[in-house]
Design an enzyme around this catalytic site. Structure first.
Site: not given
Ligand SMILES: *Cc1c(COP(=O)(O)O)cnc(C)c1O
Length: 346
Positions: A191, A227
């Site tokens: 992230k 995604e």
């Molecule tokens: C945060 C995020 C998610 C979802 O993650 P969770 O832990 O389920 O909230 C999915 N894809 C991306 C690119 C993200 O940044």
């Protein structure tokens, strides 16, 4: 009910930023993390030469504190977020944030801002939560392209209203072949703050064309699904549940992991983590996106080149609904916590 609960109209909050009273702070220099603790929420002072401002050396997390039906306040699998930010730090040359420091931050900031946790609602679609946002930045000044000399970890909180304001609704997606979210060997699997700005322009364009979000393909072959904006992708065909494998371009979502686990162990589905090509989704029965914000967002249609794939008549599918309900019930202390996913704050 306390004073703030009387004055905030939780349902109208949406996902706009609304400050709470306290934030949790820790700092790191010479590789050692030191806790400051909870301080009043407010601006921070930072050098214009800070690593994060110049080179994007930063990561974030996102998780929610829920009011349970049983009166407890719960976090959902926060240890997973602690592990994820710890691993992300290694990729961005940030001294790895200790998992117990992360757990202390989310616990303390939830307790300190208790009055901002939306109350439990019998109607799960109307439920709000206290969203927690941990962020770690290279805040020390650095001129050359190199890791910053010092770091700041902040966790702040913000109440959020229900995600689906008019019920559990399907969204329309557009597949783009011109923009990508991640590339092999890059930072798509963590992230990193810099991963998110690049999706704003494609998302804005898709919105102006009547779609809610972009569905990204892989950067190498422009053929495999990755995604949905910043959420994980799933599709269903018969008793089979498919999602892209964690190949470094996919963010390992906590919701994603929980869905795979429930599908296999609670609903006896045949679960596949692998590559999903655009052709594969043409004959699927249901599809949905997953993430902390909405938990599950059903996908009604996907547009690709001049074709449109409509799923379950643009309505949320039965299996998507079943998984969604199960997750909400676990999060709100209604269903049995077989897998030890609830973390009790108080
Ligand atoms: C945060 C995020 C998610 C979802 O993650 P969770 O832990 O389920 O909230 C999915 N894809 C991306 C690119 C993200 O940044």
């Amino acid at each position: 009910m306390n004073e703030i609960n009387k004055h905030i109209e939780w349902k109208k909050l949406g996902f706009k930023f609304f400050p709470t009273k306290y934030m949790f702070v820790a700092t790191c220099s010479d590789g050692e993390w030191k806790t400051t603790g909870c301080v009043p929420f407010g601006n921070i002072e930072i050098s214009p030469a800070a690593g994060v401002l110049n080179y994007g050396q930063g990561l974030f997390e996102g998780l929610k504190a829920y009011s349970g039906r049983d009166g407890h306040v719960y976090l959902f699998r926060p240890q997973k977020n602690a592990d994820r930010i710890h691993n992300g730090c290694k990729r961005l040359c940030i001294p790895p944030l200790p998992q117990d420091l992360f757990m202390e931050a989310v616990t303390e900031v939830t307790k300190a801002n208790k009055e901002f946790i939306p109350p439990y609602q019998e109607d799960s679609v109307a439920q709000g939560a206290l969203y927690l946002r941990p962020v770690v930045w290279g805040t020390g000044p650095v001129l050359g392209v190199a890791p910053a000399p010092s770091y700041t970890f902040v966790t702040y909180a913000c109440p959020v209203g229900p995600y689906f304001r008019s019920g559990f609704e399907s969204i329309k997606l557009k597949i783009t072949e011109n923009y990508h979210r991640a590339a092999s060997g890059g930072t798509g699997g963590v992230k990193a703050i810099g991963n998110y700005c690049i999706g704003m322009m494609p998302a804005k364009m898709a919105k102006s064309e009547g779609f809610q979000e972009i569905l990204y393909l892989d950067a190498k072959d422009n053929k495999h699904i990755e995604e949905v904006g910043a959420a994980n992708f799933f599709c269903i065909k018969g008793n089979k549940l498919y999602t892209p494998a964690l190949d470094g371009c996919i963010l390992p979502g906590v919701t994603r992991n929980s869905i795979l686990h429930l599908a296999k162990n609670e609903f006896a589905m045949d679960v596949h983590e692998g590559s999903i090509s655009v052709d594969d989704i043409f004959d699927c029965d249901e599809a949905f996106a997953s993430g902390t914000a909405a938990v599950i967002t059903p996908i009604g249609s996907i547009s690709y080149q001049d074709k449109e794939i409509v799923m379950n008549n643009n309505e949320p599918g039965p299996i998507s609904k079943k998984i969604y309900q199960k997750l909400l019930d676990i999060q709100h202390g209604i269903a049995e916590d077989k897998y030890n996913w609830r973390y009790v704050i108080e």
